[in-house]
Design a protein around this motif. Sequence first.
Motif, PDB file in Angstrom:
ATOM      1  N   LEU A   1      16.688  -8.067   1.465  1.00 51.59           N
ATOM      2  CA  LEU A   1      15.206  -7.919   2.722  1.00 51.59           C
ATOM      3  C   LEU A   1      15.241  -9.154   3.675  1.00 51.59           C
ATOM      4  O   LEU A   1      15.396  -9.270   5.066  1.00 51.59           O
ATOM      5  CB  LEU A   1      14.283  -7.189   2.071  1.00 51.59           C
TER       6      LEU A   1
ATOM      7  N   PRO B   1       2.409 -17.711   8.198  1.00 48.36           N
ATOM      8  CA  PRO B   1       3.907 -17.306   8.752  1.00 48.36           C
ATOM      9  C   PRO B   1       3.419 -17.042  10.386  1.00 48.36           C
ATOM     10  O   PRO B   1       4.232 -16.763  10.726  1.00 48.36           O
ATOM     11  CB  PRO B   1       1.862 -16.328   7.907  1.00 48.36           C
TER      12      PRO B   1
ATOM     13  N   LYS C   1       3.515  -3.372   9.381  1.00 46.80           N
ATOM     14  CA  LYS C   1       3.408  -3.725   7.799  1.00 46.80           C
ATOM     15  C   LYS C   1       3.672  -5.008   7.734  1.00 46.80           C
ATOM     16  O   LYS C   1       3.899  -5.841   6.932  1.00 46.80           O
ATOM     17  CB  LYS C   1       4.310  -2.377   7.172  1.00 46.80           C
ATOM     18  N   TYR C   2       5.176  -5.332   7.818  1.00 45.17           N
ATOM     19  CA  TYR C   2       5.730  -6.079   7.793  1.00 45.17           C
ATOM     20  C   TYR C   2       6.870  -6.661   9.071  1.00 45.17           C
ATOM     21  O   TYR C   2       7.497  -5.846   9.300  1.00 45.17           O
ATOM     22  CB  TYR C   2       6.398  -6.404   6.517  1.00 45.17           C
ATOM     23  N   ILE C   3       7.556  -7.659   8.721  1.00 45.71           N
ATOM     24  CA  ILE C   3       8.328  -8.037   9.689  1.00 45.71           C
ATOM     25  C   ILE C   3       9.941  -8.983   9.155  1.00 45.71           C
ATOM     26  O   ILE C   3       9.543  -9.735   8.258  1.00 45.71           O
ATOM     27  CB  ILE C   3       7.470  -9.307  11.276  1.00 45.71           C
ATOM     28  N   SER C   4      11.076  -8.541   9.434  1.00 44.03           N
ATOM     29  CA  SER C   4      11.951  -9.204   8.763  1.00 44.03           C
ATOM     30  C   SER C   4      12.399 -10.013   9.598  1.00 44.03           C
ATOM     31  O   SER C   4      12.865 -10.090   9.929  1.00 44.03           O
ATOM     32  CB  SER C   4      13.502  -8.364   8.559  1.00 44.03           C
ATOM     33  N   VAL C   5      12.556 -11.811   9.392  1.00 41.26           N
ATOM     34  CA  VAL C   5      13.571 -12.361   9.449  1.00 41.26           C
ATOM     35  C   VAL C   5      13.704 -13.099   9.788  1.00 41.26           C
ATOM     36  O   VAL C   5      14.731 -13.163   8.425  1.00 41.26           O
ATOM     37  CB  VAL C   5      11.994 -13.774  10.223  1.00 41.26           C
TER      38      VAL C   5
ATOM     39  N   GLU D   1       4.955   7.197   0.623  1.00 40.19           N
ATOM     40  CA  GLU D   1       5.266   8.660   1.782  1.00 40.19           C
ATOM     41  C   GLU D   1       4.944   9.550   1.149  1.00 40.19           C
ATOM     42  O   GLU D   1       4.793   9.712   0.168  1.00 40.19           O
ATOM     43  CB  GLU D   1       6.590   7.327   2.033  1.00 40.19           C
TER      44      GLU D   1
ATOM     45  N   ASN E   1      -1.544 -12.874   4.786  1.00 43.93           N
ATOM     46  CA  ASN E   1      -0.598 -12.528   5.466  1.00 43.93           C
ATOM     47  C   ASN E   1       0.822 -13.949   4.488  1.00 43.93           C
ATOM     48  O   ASN E   1       0.047 -14.674   4.231  1.00 43.93           O
ATOM     49  CB  ASN E   1      -0.266 -12.502   6.847  1.00 43.93           C
TER      50      ASN E   1
ATOM     51  N   VAL F   1       4.587 -15.046   3.662  1.00 43.56           N
ATOM     52  CA  VAL F   1       5.875 -15.582   4.010  1.00 43.56           C
ATOM     53  C   VAL F   1       6.658 -14.831   2.412  1.00 43.56           C
ATOM     54  O   VAL F   1       6.596 -16.307   2.088  1.00 43.56           O
ATOM     55  CB  VAL F   1       6.039 -16.793   4.756  1.00 43.56           C
TER      56      VAL F   1
ATOM     57  N   PHE G   1       1.134 -19.017   3.662  1.00 38.16           N
ATOM     58  CA  PHE G   1       0.195 -17.596   3.664  1.00 38.16           C
ATOM     59  C   PHE G   1      -0.860 -18.004   4.195  1.00 38.16           C
ATOM     60  O   PHE G   1      -0.603 -19.240   4.723  1.00 38.16           O
ATOM     61  CB  PHE G   1      -0.628 -16.714   2.050  1.00 38.16           C
TER      62      PHE G   1
ATOM     63  N   LYS H   1      10.585   7.628  10.684  1.00 38.21           N
ATOM     64  CA  LYS H   1      10.563   7.173   9.279  1.00 38.21           C
ATOM     65  C   LYS H   1      11.673   7.510   8.307  1.00 38.21           C
ATOM     66  O   LYS H   1      11.550   7.130   7.136  1.00 38.21           O
ATOM     67  CB  LYS H   1       9.053   7.806   8.917  1.00 38.21           C
TER      68      LYS H   1
ATOM     69  N   ARG I   1       5.515   0.286  -2.396  1.00 39.51           N
ATOM     70  CA  ARG I   1       6.892  -0.752  -2.814  1.00 39.51           C
ATOM     71  C   ARG I   1       6.825  -1.827  -2.931  1.00 39.51           C
ATOM     72  O   ARG I   1       5.571  -2.282  -3.377  1.00 39.51           O
ATOM     73  CB  ARG I   1       7.379  -1.112  -1.271  1.00 39.51           C
TER      74      ARG I   1
ATOM     75  N   ARG J   1       0.847  -1.440   0.070  1.00 39.25           N
ATOM     76  CA  ARG J   1       0.222  -0.136  -0.292  1.00 39.25           C
ATOM     77  C   ARG J   1       1.075   1.134   0.139  1.00 39.25           C
ATOM     78  O   ARG J   1       0.532   2.552  -0.604  1.00 39.25           O
ATOM     79  CB  ARG J   1      -0.856  -0.067   0.901  1.00 39.25           C
ATOM     80  N   ASP J   2       2.459   1.516   0.638  1.00 34.26           N
ATOM     81  CA  ASP J   2       2.928   2.689   0.366  1.00 34.26           C
ATOM     82  C   ASP J   2       3.108   2.528  -0.620  1.00 34.26           C
ATOM     83  O   ASP J   2       4.112   3.254  -1.357  1.00 34.26           O
ATOM     84  CB  ASP J   2       4.295   2.389   1.796  1.00 34.26           C
TER      85      ASP J   2
ATOM     86  N   GLN K   1      11.043 -12.813   4.441  1.00 34.23           N
ATOM     87  CA  GLN K   1       9.617 -11.456   5.191  1.00 34.23           C
ATOM     88  C   GLN K   1       8.692 -12.015   5.917  1.00 34.23           C
ATOM     89  O   GLN K   1       8.135 -12.744   5.033  1.00 34.23           O
ATOM     90  CB  GLN K   1       9.762 -10.557   4.279  1.00 34.23           C
ATOM     91  N   VAL K   2       7.604 -11.730   6.803  1.00 32.27           N
ATOM     92  CA  VAL K   2       6.545 -12.303   7.535  1.00 32.27           C
ATOM     93  C   VAL K   2       5.880 -10.493   6.523  1.00 32.27           C
ATOM     94  O   VAL K   2       6.057  -9.505   6.884  1.00 32.27           O
ATOM     95  CB  VAL K   2       6.233 -12.127   8.225  1.00 32.27           C
ATOM     96  N   ILE K   3       4.548 -10.315   6.023  1.00 25.80           N
ATOM     97  CA  ILE K   3       4.416  -9.599   5.105  1.00 25.80           C
ATOM     98  C   ILE K   3       2.869  -9.120   5.734  1.00 25.80           C
ATOM     99  O   ILE K   3       2.170 -10.739   5.649  1.00 25.80           O
ATOM    100  CB  ILE K   3       4.417  -8.764   3.737  1.00 25.80           C
ATOM    101  N   ARG K   4       2.384  -8.371   6.524  1.00 30.28           N
ATOM    102  CA  ARG K   4       0.881  -8.291   6.857  1.00 30.28           C
ATOM    103  C   ARG K   4       0.052  -8.135   5.755  1.00 30.28           C
ATOM    104  O   ARG K   4       0.138  -7.077   4.967  1.00 30.28           O
ATOM    105  CB  ARG K   4       0.542  -7.317   8.085  1.00 30.28           C
TER     106      ARG K   4
ATOM    107  N   MET L   1      -0.460 -11.098  15.971  1.00 34.02           N
ATOM    108  CA  MET L   1       0.619 -10.404  15.650  1.00 34.02           C
ATOM    109  C   MET L   1       0.759  -9.434  16.516  1.00 34.02           C
ATOM    110  O   MET L   1       2.443  -8.494  15.916  1.00 34.02           O
ATOM    111  CB  MET L   1       0.334  -9.937  14.457  1.00 34.02           C
TER     112      MET L   1
ATOM    113  N   GLU M   1      -3.067  -6.975   5.365  1.00 29.39           N
ATOM    114  CA  GLU M   1      -3.906  -6.388   4.635  1.00 29.39           C
ATOM    115  C   GLU M   1      -2.674  -5.008   3.956  1.00 29.39           C
ATOM    116  O   GLU M   1      -3.383  -3.660   3.393  1.00 29.39           O
ATOM    117  CB  GLU M   1      -4.432  -5.143   6.168  1.00 29.39           C
ATOM    118  N   ASN M   2      -1.312  -5.295   4.028  1.00 22.66           N
ATOM    119  CA  ASN M   2      -0.711  -4.102   3.424  1.00 22.66           C
ATOM    120  C   ASN M   2      -0.366  -4.585   1.858  1.00 22.66           C
ATOM    121  O   ASN M   2       0.038  -3.470   1.409  1.00 22.66           O
ATOM    122  CB  ASN M   2       0.402  -3.566   4.353  1.00 22.66           C
TER     123      ASN M   2
END
Lengths: 124, 132
Positions: A63, B3, B67-71, A124, A42, A44, A37, B48, A28, A25-26, A66-69, B36, A71-72
């Motif tokens: 990166l 996830p 928004k997201y989590i990096s692991v 942004e 969500n 992975v 998923f 930011k 990216r 949504r931003d 990643q776990v991406i939520r 979460m 809703e984004n």
Amino acid sequence: MLQEVPLPGTALAEELDQRLLIVLRDGRKLLGVLRSFDQFANLVVEGAVERIIVGEQYGDIPLGLQVIRGENVVLLGRVDEGKDAPEGLTQVSPAAIKEALRGEKELNKLKGTLRARMDFLDLE
Amino acid sequence: MLPLSLLKTAQRHAVLVELKNGETYNGYLQQCDTWMNLHLSEVICTSKDGQRFFKMPEVYIRGNTIKYISVPEERSGQQVAVGAAAGAAGRSAAAARQLAGQQEEAAVGGARAGEVRLDCIGIAVGSDWQAD
């Protein structure tokens, strides 16, 4: 042809272990392999890379896992393994593309009003 | 692996969390739950614009702000791949049709191996976790 359309609940299963482009949504753009998923979509993503495109240049910022939520996420789709590099664009280092992005943001601040009208997006 | 399950295995590892407002939080994941929500320790918060930094001993992050989590990839990579094979075989008929017969068997075997590896992670956490 019609019976091949997947149901919304299971549509993501067909994208497992595929290299995808995910748009957030931003604004990216992430590329990576979808590993799993859940019911909220969500995701992975393994070997995730953020691709920043500024003008004729693009840069990939690694990166990792990643776990991406869910809703984004706006949308996602498969990318050709072979055609990874976009045509007509030159790849630069992460540092260089970040500099270019900063320059573009400064320029956009000067442009002002037109971007302000796009405030329904989470950019942004 | 789902996830949220992956998140559970990342407990006591360093994670990077980016929130919807663009702030990033680097810290050790202590706890997570089904919404979460996260509890991090030894956290560095970056604003930011990437200019301001704050250090905090503990942080609680509400799940819906993430928004997201990096692991870290080193350990979880193997489990994720195994989980994907099992998940792909079990989840949708379409995916199962595409998988060859022997792959399905491997996935089932892999699922068991994945469970074993999760136990190993539980034991290994707390000691040094440099990449093998």
